[in-house]
Write a protein that holds these residues in place. Structure first.
Motif, mmCIF file in Angstrom:
data_model
loop_
_atom_site.group_PDB
_atom_site.id
_atom_site.type_symbol
_atom_site.label_atom_id
_atom_site.label_comp_id
_atom_site.label_asym_id
_atom_site.label_seq_id
_atom_site.Cartn_x
_atom_site.Cartn_y
_atom_site.Cartn_z
ATOM 1 N N MET A 1 0.006 40.521 108.934
ATOM 2 C CA MET A 1 1.387 40.971 109.117
ATOM 3 C C MET A 1 1.577 42.285 108.378
ATOM 4 O O MET A 1 1.838 42.308 107.183
ATOM 5 C CB MET A 1 2.365 39.923 108.595
ATOM 6 N N THR A 2 1.408 43.371 109.083
ATOM 7 C CA THR A 2 1.450 44.678 108.430
ATOM 8 C C THR A 2 2.867 45.105 108.079
ATOM 9 O O THR A 2 3.049 46.072 107.356
ATOM 10 C CB THR A 2 0.818 45.737 109.337
ATOM 11 N N ASN A 3 3.888 44.373 108.568
ATOM 12 C CA ASN A 3 5.263 44.751 108.259
ATOM 13 C C ASN A 3 5.921 43.799 107.276
ATOM 14 O O ASN A 3 7.143 43.840 107.104
ATOM 15 C CB ASN A 3 6.090 44.834 109.543
ATOM 16 N N ASP A 4 5.148 42.891 106.631
ATOM 17 C CA ASP A 4 5.783 41.982 105.683
ATOM 18 C C ASP A 4 6.182 42.757 104.433
ATOM 19 O O ASP A 4 5.496 43.675 103.997
ATOM 20 C CB ASP A 4 4.882 40.795 105.351
ATOM 21 N N VAL B 1 -5.288 54.337 94.182
ATOM 22 C CA VAL B 1 -6.111 53.808 95.265
ATOM 23 C C VAL B 1 -5.188 53.204 96.322
ATOM 24 O O VAL B 1 -4.095 52.727 96.024
ATOM 25 C CB VAL B 1 -7.110 52.758 94.729
ATOM 26 N N ARG B 2 -5.647 53.255 97.541
ATOM 27 C CA ARG B 2 -4.934 52.654 98.656
ATOM 28 C C ARG B 2 -5.560 51.304 98.962
ATOM 29 O O ARG B 2 -6.775 51.193 99.156
ATOM 30 C CB ARG B 2 -5.022 53.569 99.874
ATOM 31 N N VAL B 3 -4.754 50.254 98.992
ATOM 32 C CA VAL B 3 -5.202 48.914 99.366
ATOM 33 C C VAL B 3 -4.374 48.476 100.559
ATOM 34 O O VAL B 3 -3.209 48.092 100.412
ATOM 35 C CB VAL B 3 -5.054 47.917 98.194
ATOM 36 N N GLY C 1 0.662 43.186 104.704
ATOM 37 C CA GLY C 1 -0.572 42.488 105.038
ATOM 38 C C GLY C 1 -1.613 42.486 103.949
ATOM 39 O O GLY C 1 -2.641 41.820 104.081
ATOM 40 N N ALA C 2 -1.396 43.214 102.859
ATOM 41 C CA ALA C 2 -2.355 43.273 101.759
ATOM 42 C C ALA C 2 -1.979 42.274 100.672
ATOM 43 O O ALA C 2 -0.798 42.011 100.429
ATOM 44 C CB ALA C 2 -2.411 44.679 101.177
ATOM 45 N N ARG C 3 -3.008 41.742 99.985
ATOM 46 C CA ARG C 3 -2.798 40.776 98.917
ATOM 47 C C ARG C 3 -3.668 41.159 97.720
ATOM 48 O O ARG C 3 -4.891 41.261 97.846
ATOM 49 C CB ARG C 3 -3.124 39.369 99.405
ATOM 50 N N VAL C 4 -3.006 41.350 96.580
ATOM 51 C CA VAL C 4 -3.688 41.820 95.371
ATOM 52 C C VAL C 4 -3.402 40.844 94.232
ATOM 53 O O VAL C 4 -2.235 40.563 93.928
ATOM 54 C CB VAL C 4 -3.221 43.238 94.981
ATOM 55 N N GLY D 1 -9.591 35.758 100.832
ATOM 56 C CA GLY D 1 -8.448 36.371 101.504
ATOM 57 C C GLY D 1 -7.816 37.497 100.715
ATOM 58 O O GLY D 1 -6.832 38.098 101.164
ATOM 59 N N LEU D 2 -8.379 37.799 99.541
ATOM 60 C CA LEU D 2 -7.841 38.883 98.718
ATOM 61 C C LEU D 2 -8.324 40.242 99.219
ATOM 62 O O LEU D 2 -9.461 40.390 99.662
ATOM 63 C CB LEU D 2 -8.280 38.719 97.264
ATOM 64 N N ASP D 3 -7.465 41.233 99.076
ATOM 65 C CA ASP D 3 -7.856 42.606 99.376
ATOM 66 C C ASP D 3 -8.316 43.341 98.123
ATOM 67 O O ASP D 3 -9.042 44.334 98.230
ATOM 68 C CB ASP D 3 -6.693 43.350 100.030
ATOM 69 N N ALA D 4 -7.886 42.878 96.954
ATOM 70 C CA ALA D 4 -8.293 43.517 95.705
ATOM 71 C C ALA D 4 -7.847 42.659 94.533
ATOM 72 O O ALA D 4 -6.977 41.786 94.660
ATOM 73 C CB ALA D 4 -7.696 44.919 95.575
#
Length: 256
Positions: A1-4, A131-133, A33-36, A56-59
């Motif tokens: 979900m890129t708009n959450d 950094v971009r995540v 959609g990212a989770r850190v 499921g983590l992005d970073a």
């Protein structure tokens, strides 16, 4: 979900050791959609799995290497390599200088260094690191904690969250937090020390930092055991006119 929308969930905020029902410092920051996983204090890995697995983590982002902010990286290492998940690639891990060697010293039990880099793609933080995540931008500033330590600004397209990590009041944190929608700020100290170096905020300091930065909302966290959350909120509110809340474990805060 890129708009959450941008939000954070409190996995734990206890200091200096976990309480019943409250792990040490850790937060799940998500948006676009990212989770850190931000700080991995003892006990937070279990709570993290209520929301997302390691795969499921992005970073992962670590403010400093005190155990109440980083100890669960040790068990995360075993989970990432030797348990029931398969990583498509090592998890990006942003942390203070020396973080990989620190983990290896704890985890290595033979003459062969544990393969830290197989679990984590380590990138050391520096003042001004950016950094971009996914859809999120993470900016780090060096802060004042008597050891290498960093605060974090997380920005989505139209929202911003700043996390103090552990630090005394300092211009770097105030600058990083300028105009942020939410400041998640530690309030560990009951009072300023009579002598020696300051390394934490009092609740009043948290209010001062939020006011000076022009933050929209203050959430106090990492409250010392000699204070109740209600006392910390009340004291911070004497210095900051905006909304003040406590980072109660398990609560998800929208950044708005």
């Amino acid at each position: 979900m890129t708009n959450d929308p941008l939000r954070f969930t409190v996995l734990g905020c206890a200091t200096p050791y976990a309480s019943v029902g409250n792990p040490c410092s850790g937060y799940l920051v998500s948006g676009g959609g990212a989770r850190v996983w931000v700080d991995a204090g003892s006990g937070t890995l279990g709570e993290l799995q209520r929301h997302v697995g390691l795969d499921g983590l992005d970073a992962i982002w670590i403010s400093h290497l005190h155990a109440d902010h980083s100890a669960d990286l040790l068990t995360a290492y075993y989970g990432a390599l030797y348990a029931d998940i398969e990583l498509a690639a090592p998890i990006p891990l942003y942390g203070p200088p020396g973080i990989a060697d620190r983990l290896a010293h704890f985890l290595t039990n033979t003459d062969t260094r544990s393969p830290i880099e197989s679990a984590f793609a380590v990138e050391e933080l520096h003042d001004g690191h950016r950094v971009r995540v996914g859809a999120l931008t993470l900016t780090s500033r060096a802060v004042k904690h008597g050891m290498p330590a960093f605060a974090l600004r997380v920005e989505s397209a139209d929202r911003s969250l700043v996390y103090s990590g552990d630090t005394a009041p300092c211009p770097a944190l105030t600058s990083l937090a300028e105009g942020c929608d939410v400041l998640l700020c530690e309030a560990e100290s009951d009072r300023s020390p009579a002598e020696g170096e300051r390394v934490h905020h009092t609740p009043e300091d948290a209010g001062d930092t939020a006011r000076s930065a022009g933050a929209g909302r203050l959430v106090v966290t990492h409250v010392g055991r000699f204070l109740t959350p209600q006392q910390a909120v009340a004291r911070a509110s004497t210095r900051f006119d905006g909304p003040v809340d406590h980072a109660a474990p398990g609560v998800t805060f929208p950044v708005e």
